[in-house]
Design an enzyme around this catalytic site. Sequence first.
Site, PDB file in Angstrom:
ATOM      1  N   TYR A 280     -12.743  -3.291  -1.661  1.00 57.64           N
ATOM      2  CA  TYR A 280     -13.931  -2.751  -2.320  1.00 57.64           C
ATOM      3  C   TYR A 280     -15.033  -3.790  -2.520  1.00 57.64           C
ATOM      4  O   TYR A 280     -16.192  -3.511  -2.230  1.00 57.64           O
ATOM      5  CB  TYR A 280     -13.593  -2.092  -3.665  1.00 57.64           C
ATOM      6  CG  TYR A 280     -14.775  -1.371  -4.286  1.00 57.64           C
ATOM      7  CD1 TYR A 280     -15.226  -0.168  -3.761  1.00 57.64           C
ATOM      8  CD2 TYR A 280     -15.464  -1.916  -5.363  1.00 57.64           C
ATOM      9  CE1 TYR A 280     -16.327   0.478  -4.293  1.00 57.64           C
ATOM     10  CE2 TYR A 280     -16.566  -1.281  -5.901  1.00 57.64           C
ATOM     11  CZ  TYR A 280     -16.988  -0.084  -5.367  1.00 57.64           C
ATOM     12  OH  TYR A 280     -18.085   0.553  -5.893  1.00 57.64           O
TER      13      TYR A 280
ATOM     14  N   TYR B 164      -2.528 -10.151   4.842  1.00 57.57           N
ATOM     15  CA  TYR B 164      -2.493  -8.737   5.226  1.00 57.57           C
ATOM     16  C   TYR B 164      -3.919  -8.270   5.466  1.00 57.57           C
ATOM     17  O   TYR B 164      -4.736  -8.253   4.550  1.00 57.57           O
ATOM     18  CB  TYR B 164      -1.802  -7.937   4.122  1.00 57.57           C
ATOM     19  CG  TYR B 164      -1.689  -6.447   4.335  1.00 57.57           C
ATOM     20  CD1 TYR B 164      -1.917  -5.840   5.562  1.00 57.57           C
ATOM     21  CD2 TYR B 164      -1.330  -5.622   3.264  1.00 57.57           C
ATOM     22  CE1 TYR B 164      -1.800  -4.471   5.729  1.00 57.57           C
ATOM     23  CE2 TYR B 164      -1.201  -4.248   3.418  1.00 57.57           C
ATOM     24  CZ  TYR B 164      -1.446  -3.678   4.653  1.00 57.57           C
ATOM     25  OH  TYR B 164      -1.322  -2.320   4.813  1.00 57.57           O
TER      26      TYR B 164
ATOM     27  N   ARG C 149      -8.471   0.328   5.151  1.00 59.83           N
ATOM     28  CA  ARG C 149      -8.202   0.642   3.746  1.00 59.83           C
ATOM     29  C   ARG C 149      -9.030  -0.211   2.787  1.00 59.83           C
ATOM     30  O   ARG C 149      -9.302   0.206   1.666  1.00 59.83           O
ATOM     31  CB  ARG C 149      -6.711   0.429   3.426  1.00 59.83           C
ATOM     32  CG  ARG C 149      -5.751   1.368   4.130  1.00 59.83           C
ATOM     33  CD  ARG C 149      -5.851   2.816   3.675  1.00 59.83           C
ATOM     34  NE  ARG C 149      -5.375   3.055   2.333  1.00 59.83           N
ATOM     35  CZ  ARG C 149      -4.353   3.859   2.028  1.00 59.83           C
ATOM     36  NH1 ARG C 149      -3.675   4.470   2.984  1.00 59.83           N
ATOM     37  NH2 ARG C 149      -4.007   4.059   0.777  1.00 59.83           N
TER      38      ARG C 149
ATOM     39  N   THR D 291       0.830  -1.209   0.000  1.00 58.44           N
ATOM     40  CA  THR D 291       0.000   0.000   0.000  1.00 58.44           C
ATOM     41  C   THR D 291       0.860   1.254   0.000  1.00 58.44           C
ATOM     42  O   THR D 291       0.621   2.197  -0.766  1.00 58.44           O
ATOM     43  CB  THR D 291      -0.922   0.007   1.234  1.00 58.44           C
ATOM     44  OG1 THR D 291      -1.654  -1.214   1.281  1.00 58.44           O
ATOM     45  CG2 THR D 291      -1.889   1.179   1.185  1.00 58.44           C
ATOM     46  N   THR D 292       1.882   1.276   0.856  1.00 57.07           N
ATOM     47  CA  THR D 292       2.774   2.435   0.946  1.00 57.07           C
ATOM     48  C   THR D 292       3.563   2.624  -0.339  1.00 57.07           C
ATOM     49  O   THR D 292       3.966   3.746  -0.674  1.00 57.07           O
ATOM     50  CB  THR D 292       3.722   2.276   2.147  1.00 57.07           C
ATOM     51  OG1 THR D 292       2.945   1.993   3.318  1.00 57.07           O
ATOM     52  CG2 THR D 292       4.557   3.522   2.382  1.00 57.07           C
TER      53      THR D 292
ATOM     54  N   ILE E 157       5.658  -4.422  10.180  1.00 48.97           N
ATOM     55  CA  ILE E 157       5.809  -3.952   8.805  1.00 48.97           C
ATOM     56  C   ILE E 157       5.441  -2.478   8.849  1.00 48.97           C
ATOM     57  O   ILE E 157       4.287  -2.112   9.018  1.00 48.97           O
ATOM     58  CB  ILE E 157       4.953  -4.758   7.825  1.00 48.97           C
ATOM     59  CG1 ILE E 157       5.428  -6.220   7.815  1.00 48.97           C
ATOM     60  CG2 ILE E 157       5.048  -4.154   6.421  1.00 48.97           C
ATOM     61  CD1 ILE E 157       4.703  -7.115   6.835  1.00 48.97           C
TER      62      ILE E 157
ATOM     63  N   LYS F 269       0.162  -9.939   8.567  1.00 48.37           N
ATOM     64  CA  LYS F 269       0.346  -8.543   8.949  1.00 48.37           C
ATOM     65  C   LYS F 269      -1.018  -8.059   9.423  1.00 48.37           C
ATOM     66  O   LYS F 269      -1.939  -7.888   8.631  1.00 48.37           O
ATOM     67  CB  LYS F 269       0.839  -7.720   7.759  1.00 48.37           C
ATOM     68  CG  LYS F 269       0.937  -6.221   8.041  1.00 48.37           C
ATOM     69  CD  LYS F 269       1.334  -5.434   6.794  1.00 48.37           C
ATOM     70  CE  LYS F 269       1.360  -3.938   7.064  1.00 48.37           C
ATOM     71  NZ  LYS F 269       1.709  -3.149   5.839  1.00 48.37           N
TER      72      LYS F 269
END
Length: 292
Positions: free
Chosen positions: A107, A133, A138, A44-45, A203, A161
């Site tokens: 989504y 994850y 998000r 994501t980052t 993380i 994570k």
Amino acid sequence: MFTGSIVALVTPMDENGNVCRTSLKKLIDYHVANGTSAIVSVGTTGESATLSHEEHGDVVMMTLELADGRIPVIAGTGANATAEAISLTKRFNDSGVVGCLTVTPYYNRPTQEGLFQHFKAIAEHTDLPQILYNVPSRTGCDMLPETVGRLAEIKNIVGIKEATGNLSRVHQIKELVSDDFILLSGDDATGMDFMQLGGVGVISVTANVAAREMADMCRLALAGQFAEARAINQRLMPLHTKLFVEPNPIPVKWGCKALGLVATDTLRLPMTPITDHGREAVTAALKHAGLL
């Protein structure tokens, strides 16, 4: 390799929005020199949402090339279509990555059975270790501990994570998995406490700008030296929060630029440059941590 401070690396770009190889090498060198345990490439980052499928793979391969065996690389391979996640994962089967980090589908909000079948299907197409994850803030989708427990029975699903920031999840998951199942925090603000409860690392977004500090904090926590670890964490706490004063990775990319780690803080739309308010908040947090 799946313990300690693992950086969720930003993807540096030039002023035209193209991936910047020079800045990427500088970032990798910085993490090698400062004790980061591993790199997550294109999570994501790392702006996976605004990279094309081809670019996504290319950035991971470039990261592997520039790391040159000096630090383990974990590929972000999440997608909200199972077939796409499988395709991404298969690209890295013989690449040299040490594992994959795969986010829950976003989504489309699958059921818990849908989540189980999604991750099971991905695992069946690779021998690479898979790290689940879970970041419902998000994705709009929360993978419950019971589903994690089912998935943990699959041989190459080795850890998770957990980025809810809900520390009770550590206990809930630990009751349902084997002792060697890897629990990693995905929330810098609660990462220290997560490790004290039995997690083995973080993380981290913060590690992008505070690699040595995060590495030291994790090392001390995992050695049971919690007072020393907490002292470092308190210094970093404003960063843990202010790096999310605007949607990630807007603040942390600007922080990397402020520290001279990348040439620009360019993002791709719909992500926009940091505001004056955000810049002031991150600057104050960097100063509090002794980084500026």
